[in-house]
Scaffold this active site. Structure first.
Site, PDB file in Angstrom:
ATOM      1  CB  CYS A 119      47.853 -11.285  -8.873  1.00 47.35           C
ATOM      2  SG  CYS A 119      48.012  -9.957 -10.044  1.00 47.35           S
ATOM      3  CD  GLU A 120      43.754 -16.001  -6.039  1.00 47.29           C
ATOM      4  OE1 GLU A 120      43.613 -17.234  -5.992  1.00 47.29           O
ATOM      5  OE2 GLU A 120      42.976 -15.202  -5.527  1.00 47.29           O
ATOM      6  NE  ARG A 135      26.677 -29.483 -13.386  1.00 51.74           N
ATOM      7  CZ  ARG A 135      27.596 -28.783 -12.722  1.00 51.74           C
ATOM      8  NH1 ARG A 135      28.611 -28.253 -13.363  1.00 51.74           N
ATOM      9  NH2 ARG A 135      27.512 -28.650 -11.417  1.00 51.74           N
ATOM     10  CE1 TYR A 189      25.014 -23.975 -10.604  1.00 49.98           C
ATOM     11  CE2 TYR A 189      25.320 -25.678 -12.264  1.00 49.98           C
ATOM     12  CZ  TYR A 189      24.591 -25.141 -11.223  1.00 49.98           C
ATOM     13  OH  TYR A 189      23.439 -25.763 -10.806  1.00 49.98           O
TER      14      TYR A 189
HETATM   15  C1  LIG Z   1      21.755 -26.761  -7.712  1.00 47.93           C
HETATM   16  C2  LIG Z   1      20.422 -27.369  -7.577  1.00 47.93           C
HETATM   17  C3  LIG Z   1      19.776 -27.906  -8.693  1.00 47.93           C
HETATM   18  C4  LIG Z   1      20.392 -27.959 -10.062  1.00 47.93           C
HETATM   19  O1  LIG Z   1      21.534 -28.735 -10.159  1.00 47.93           O
HETATM   20  P1  LIG Z   1      22.175 -28.988 -11.601  1.00 47.93           P
HETATM   21  O2  LIG Z   1      23.356 -29.812 -11.337  1.00 47.93           O
HETATM   22  O3  LIG Z   1      22.534 -27.671 -12.171  1.00 47.93           O
HETATM   23  O4  LIG Z   1      21.150 -29.693 -12.425  1.00 47.93           O
HETATM   24  C5  LIG Z   1      18.496 -28.406  -8.519  1.00 47.93           C
HETATM   25  N1  LIG Z   1      17.883 -28.382  -7.300  1.00 47.93           N
HETATM   26  C6  LIG Z   1      18.478 -27.878  -6.213  1.00 47.93           C
HETATM   27  C7  LIG Z   1      17.761 -27.878  -4.922  1.00 47.93           C
HETATM   28  C8  LIG Z   1      19.764 -27.352  -6.307  1.00 47.93           C
HETATM   29  O5  LIG Z   1      20.357 -26.866  -5.213  1.00 47.93           O
END
Ligand SMILES: *Cc1c(COP(=O)(O)O)cnc(C)c1O
Length: 421
Positions: free
Chosen positions: A346-347, A278, A375
């Site tokens: 439609c929600e 993220r 995401y």
């Molecule tokens: C989802 C995930 C990440 C990344 O998470 P972010 O919040 O996008 O940084 C890293 N390692 C594992 C094992 C994950 O499942």
């Protein structure tokens, strides 16, 4: 520095006007900034300077080939959670020895794929997985490098759907049982135990839970070494949060995080891996949408836009906030008014914001959702038979469509009709 700024009253991505992209590809669409992706990757890379380290981008946040290639060329490894992601990473030119395989339910096919194609390490999440991995590795005549993902039982203080480090969550093995599991792994000829893995959740806005978890990892490293295991690599997961609301949040910076890692784990002389998703991609992307109607309801007005929950599901799924800004900068002195911003699906869940203060907007105007680079496109669907929206990458004054919008025929013809109909 933000690469999505107004210039002479119009929103730009780097040196490209958002309106120009909209005219070329139609709305809604995602647009990503190369400069922002690289800036975020480098912020992590620099935060860990002085320690042997690899930043493995968690590609589930945004797995477009062009995004992967941009980051891989800058030196990133990849964290993958499925065979599909492994194939995507390889297709983008990432060598196997820079790919980490995470995930609680790796199938035999996925394990075989990675063992044959090359892998940096598997982050093993259970004893049954360990047994299968050992068996397949021996069958192929190779040795699988592994860490074991431990569940440190700390509260990440984030949204319940993205907290992963409490004992009630499905992830990893309880840290209290780690010695037993490492002892078992050490007897397996198909496995080479090299380290420890931990990932406690996503959108963390405080370093305290990390520090608690990493202290436990530091203690475990000592204990396992005393037991005779060679622990040389620590995978610390991802999860650092981003400011979804410009106005009121300031989550820790990668540099603060890096300093904490050095403080808690630096003395162990291990190679450090981190898996941010993220924080690298989130604020590197916008979703741009056009106003279809402005509708007056009883006591409230609705801004009905052409983007919907199928395109960006975070508000419906995680009650997430996205800043939404007009693509034409409002003139000074304009009084914003509260309005509900909704899509056409439609929600009632297809609501992006309630009573959000917005300048007056009309049909045909463009709005941009900030922080939509992670995401977003990866979680999109074609619910309501709305084709997946295109993704665009900007670099300086250039832009390119990096995933085209499918035609309606392409969407419909993915179905096939049985002979009997
Ligand atoms: C989802 C995930 C990440 C990344 O998470 P972010 O919040 O996008 O940084 C890293 N390692 C594992 C094992 C994950 O499942």
């Amino acid at each position: 520095m933000d690469h999505f700024l107004y210039r002479d009253g119009a929103l730009f991505a780097e040196d490209v006007a958002i309106a120009e992209i909209a005219a070329a590809v139609g709305t809604p669409f995602y647009v990503y900034s190369t400069a922002t992706l690289l800036r975020h990757f480098r912020a992590f890379d620099e935060a860990l300077e002085g320690m042997d380290h690899l930043v493995c981008y968690a590609m589930k946040a945004n797995s477009n080939q062009a995004v992967l290639k941009t980051l891989a060329q800058a030196g990133a490894g990849m964290d993958v959670v499925s065979g599909g992601e492994y194939r995507r990473a390889r297709a983008a030119g990432v060598p196997g020895d820079r790919i980490v395989f995470s995930g609680v339910g790796k199938t035999r096919d996925e394990i075989r794929l990675a063992l044959e194609g090359g892998i940096r390490q598997f982050n093993v999440e259970s004893e049954p997985e360990m047994i299968i991995l050992d068996a397949i590795a021996q069958e192929l005549g190779v040795v699988a490098p592994i860490t074991v993902r431990v569940n440190p039982d700390v509260d990440a203080k984030t949204h319940a759907k993205i907290a992963t480090g409490k004992s009630e969550n499905k992830f990893g093995i309880p840290i209290a049982r780690a010695r037993e599991v490492y002892a078992m792994a050490a007897t397996m000829k198909g496995l080479d135990v090299i380290g420890i893995d931990v990932h406690i959740g996503s959108q963390l806005t405080d370093l305290t839970p990390y520090e608690q978890a990493y202290q436990k990892v530091a203690e475990l490293t000592q204990t396992l070494r005393d037991d005779g295991h060679t622990i040389t690599r620590l995978d610390l997961g991802g999860g650092l949060g981003i400011p979804y609301e410009r106005s009121n949040a300031d989550p820790p910076l990668p540099s603060d995080y890096g300093a904490m890692v050095k403080r808690t784990l630096g003395h162990l002389d291990c190679e450090i891996e981190i898996e941010p998703g993220r924080l690298i991609a989130g604020n590197a992307g916008l979703m741009v949408s056009e106003v279809i109607y402005v509708k007056s309801g009883e006591g409230r007005d609705f801004l009905i836009i052409d983007g919907a929950m199928n395109d960006l599901i975070r508000p419906a799924m995680y009650d997430a906030h996205h800043d939404i800004i007009p693509v034409i900068e409002p003139a000074a002195g304009i009084e914003p008014q509260p309005i509900d911003i909704v899509g056409p699906v439609c929600e009632s869940g297809d609501t992006f914001a309630k009573q959000r203060l917005m300048p007056p907007l009309a049909a045909g105007d463009l709005v941009a959702f900030r922080s939509a680079g992670a995401y977003g496109a990866v979680m999109a669907s074609e619910y309501n038979s709305r084709p997946l929206i295109p993704e665009v990458l900007v670099k300086d004054d250039q832009f390119a469509v990096i995933r085209a919008r499918p035609t309606f025929d392409e969407m419909i013809n993915r179905d096939t009709i049985p002979e009997w109909l």
